[in-house]
Design a protein around this motif. Structure first.
Motif, PDB file in Angstrom:
ATOM      1  N   LEU A   1       0.831  -1.206   0.000  1.00 23.57           N
ATOM      2  CA  LEU A   1       0.000   0.000   0.000  1.00 23.57           C
ATOM      3  C   LEU A   1       0.865   1.255   0.000  1.00 23.57           C
ATOM      4  CD1 LEU A   1      -2.679  -1.107   2.626  1.00 23.57           C
ATOM      5  CD2 LEU A   1      -2.909  -1.092   0.147  1.00 23.57           C
ATOM      6  N   ARG A   2       0.444   2.240  -0.797  1.00 25.23           N
ATOM      7  CA  ARG A   2       1.149   3.523  -0.810  1.00 25.23           C
ATOM      8  C   ARG A   2       0.259   4.576  -0.162  1.00 25.23           C
ATOM      9  NH1 ARG A   2       0.884   1.236  -5.400  1.00 25.23           N
ATOM     10  NH2 ARG A   2      -0.715   2.678  -6.153  1.00 25.23           N
ATOM     11  N   ARG A   3       0.882   5.466   0.575  1.00 21.19           N
ATOM     12  CA  ARG A   3       0.101   6.481   1.276  1.00 21.19           C
ATOM     13  C   ARG A   3       0.389   7.849   0.682  1.00 21.19           C
ATOM     14  NH1 ARG A   3      -0.346   7.619   7.764  1.00 21.19           N
ATOM     15  NH2 ARG A   3      -1.579   9.512   7.505  1.00 21.19           N
TER      16      ARG A   3
ATOM     17  N   VAL B   1      -4.830   6.024   0.978  1.00 17.96           N
ATOM     18  CA  VAL B   1      -3.973   4.849   0.789  1.00 17.96           C
ATOM     19  C   VAL B   1      -4.470   4.090  -0.426  1.00 17.96           C
ATOM     20  CG1 VAL B   1      -3.480   2.566   1.750  1.00 17.96           C
ATOM     21  CG2 VAL B   1      -3.237   4.582   3.175  1.00 17.96           C
ATOM     22  N   GLN B   2      -3.546   3.608  -1.202  1.00 20.46           N
ATOM     23  CA  GLN B   2      -3.919   2.913  -2.419  1.00 20.46           C
ATOM     24  C   GLN B   2      -2.958   1.739  -2.638  1.00 20.46           C
ATOM     25  OE1 GLN B   2      -4.064   5.694  -5.612  1.00 20.46           O
ATOM     26  NE2 GLN B   2      -4.682   4.175  -7.118  1.00 20.46           N
TER      27      GLN B   2
ATOM     28  N   PHE C   1     -11.934  -1.762  -5.884  1.00 22.35           N
ATOM     29  CA  PHE C   1     -12.598  -1.657  -7.177  1.00 22.35           C
ATOM     30  C   PHE C   1     -12.571  -2.971  -7.951  1.00 22.35           C
ATOM     31  CE2 PHE C   1     -11.808   2.671  -5.948  1.00 22.35           C
ATOM     32  CZ  PHE C   1     -12.998   3.300  -6.303  1.00 22.35           C
ATOM     33  N   SER C   2     -11.846  -3.967  -7.439  1.00 20.91           N
ATOM     34  CA  SER C   2     -11.860  -5.277  -8.105  1.00 20.91           C
ATOM     35  C   SER C   2     -12.876  -6.211  -7.471  1.00 20.91           C
ATOM     36  CB  SER C   2     -10.479  -5.932  -8.044  1.00 20.91           C
ATOM     37  OG  SER C   2      -9.601  -5.264  -8.902  1.00 20.91           O
TER      38      SER C   2
ATOM     39  N   ASP D   1      -3.785  -0.756  -8.117  1.00 19.45           N
ATOM     40  CA  ASP D   1      -4.535   0.399  -7.623  1.00 19.45           C
ATOM     41  C   ASP D   1      -5.971   0.037  -7.260  1.00 19.45           C
ATOM     42  OD1 ASP D   1      -5.413  -0.216 -10.083  1.00 19.45           O
ATOM     43  OD2 ASP D   1      -5.474   1.832 -10.855  1.00 19.45           O
ATOM     44  N   ALA D   2      -6.212  -1.259  -7.000  1.00 20.86           N
ATOM     45  CA  ALA D   2      -7.598  -1.702  -6.769  1.00 20.86           C
ATOM     46  C   ALA D   2      -8.132  -1.224  -5.422  1.00 20.86           C
ATOM     47  CB  ALA D   2      -7.680  -3.223  -6.854  1.00 20.86           C
ATOM     48  N   PHE D   3      -7.269  -1.208  -4.444  1.00 16.04           N
ATOM     49  CA  PHE D   3      -7.722  -0.969  -3.074  1.00 16.04           C
ATOM     50  C   PHE D   3      -7.485   0.477  -2.658  1.00 16.04           C
ATOM     51  CE2 PHE D   3      -7.077  -0.976   1.530  1.00 16.04           C
ATOM     52  CZ  PHE D   3      -8.146  -1.741   1.965  1.00 16.04           C
TER      53      PHE D   3
END
Ligand SMILES: [Zn+2]
Length: 325
Positions: free
Chosen positions: A28-30, A35-36, A62-63, A48-50
């Motif tokens: 995860l990137r913040r 957070v994505q 999004f998945s 980038d789904a979450f």
């Protein structure tokens, strides 16, 4: 016993960031409060789904379309009910439980709220646990070879969450959609089988989608997952398991819709023998129901492939003999 759970307080005390940190989800990137990354729930590859909003403490994928509060996140990760998720957070994040129990009177107002078990209609699972080790020594000890384990998707799971450190067994509905995992403990830890709280095994027959795909009108019914895998391994692919020794009304319907010849091979202990007689009595109105006698005290998963086939063919011979009368 139901305990009172202070829903809002738990959500406030345990932010979604702390929960994501707990799961050590590294991808995860913040950026600011956002957070994505890859989704920790269904574990897909999409980078980038979450999405999570740390300030609002909500998430969305999004998945797999999982979304909600920190409670929903824990429920998805732990495969448990919302109530259990609340208790899980309470335990780990030190939210003080509310002392008065339901005996003080239900519905006495205030902000206390009894979080009831969230009844889930058997919705298919949107994720798979992986990796699982299908050649784990526990399976070998129980006589299950790696091919059979792989075919059933069974294996040792070392990852995080409810099923950590257990042999996981995927359970499907009659159409082959995965509904839940059962987790077998390896060291006698209680419970022997963990099932997610929202899952009702009485609505399902284990392995029915594979047994039905054989296209035969005869099926063997056993009690447990391992009995079922052992019969499959012995070449008896038309086999289903009750996941216990009782037959629910739903299970009866699932069985008799597809099969007109039902062979009961339950454990040869007191519970299995009396269940066999009772179930056979219920099923005879739909077609042929026969009981395969096993040596006293024995259960199918203790038998070799040869012994399983011999027991079944003896029963079939008896059946033919009696139908000639
Ligand atoms: Zn997802």
């Amino acid at each position: 016993m139901n305990r009172w759970v202070k829903f809002q307080e738990i959500k406030a005390a345990a932010g979604i960031e702390a929960v994501l940190t707990h799961y050590q989800w590294e991808s995860l990137r913040r950026r600011g409060n956002q957070v994505q990354g890859r989704c920790p729930i269904h574990r897909g590859q999409r980078p980038d789904a979450f999405h999570a909003d740390l300030r609002k403490s909500i998430f969305h994928c999004f998945s797999c379309h999982a979304h909600g509060s920190v409670l929903d996140l824990v429920a998805a990760m732990e495969q448990c009910s919302i109530r259990e998720a609340a208790l899980w957070l309470e335990e780990r994040f030190g939210v003080k439980p509310i002392s008065p129990g339901p005996e003080r009177g239900v519905g006495s107002g205030g902000e206390q709220k009894l979080v009831r078990k969230k009844e889930r209609i058997a919705a298919p699972l949107s994720f798979k646990l992986r990796p699982v080790d299908s050649a784990h020594p526990y399976l070998t000890q129980r006589g299950i070879d790696a091919d059979t384990a792989t075919r059933f998707g069974v294996g040792y799971y070392a990852g995080p969450g409810l099923m950590h450190g257990r042999v996981v067994i995927p359970i499907h509905d009659e159409r082959g959609r995965m509904l839940a995992y059962a987790g077998r403990s390896l060291d006698g830890a209680h419970p022997k089988y963990k099932m997610p709280a929202g899952f009702h095994k009485s609505g399902v027959l284990f392995n029915l989608h594979r047994a039905a795909a054989c296209g035969q009108d005869r099926v063997v019914v056993v009690e447990g997952f391992f009995d079922c895998m052992k019969l499959h391994q012995a070449g008896q692919s038309g086999v289903v398991a009750l996941m216990g020794c009782s037959l629910s009304g739903d299970q009866e319907r699932l069985l008799t819709q597809r099969f007109s010849h039902i062979v009961l091979m339950l454990d040869a202990d007191a519970a299995g023998l009396s269940a066999s007689r009772m179930i056979a009595g219920r099923l005879t109105k739909h077609g042929v129901a026969e009981i395969v006698p096993l040596p006293a005290g024995c259960q199918p998963d203790q038998l070799s492939s040869e012994e399983i086939c011999r027991a079944l063919s003896n029963a079939a011979r008896r059946e033919r003999a009696s139908s000639k009368v």
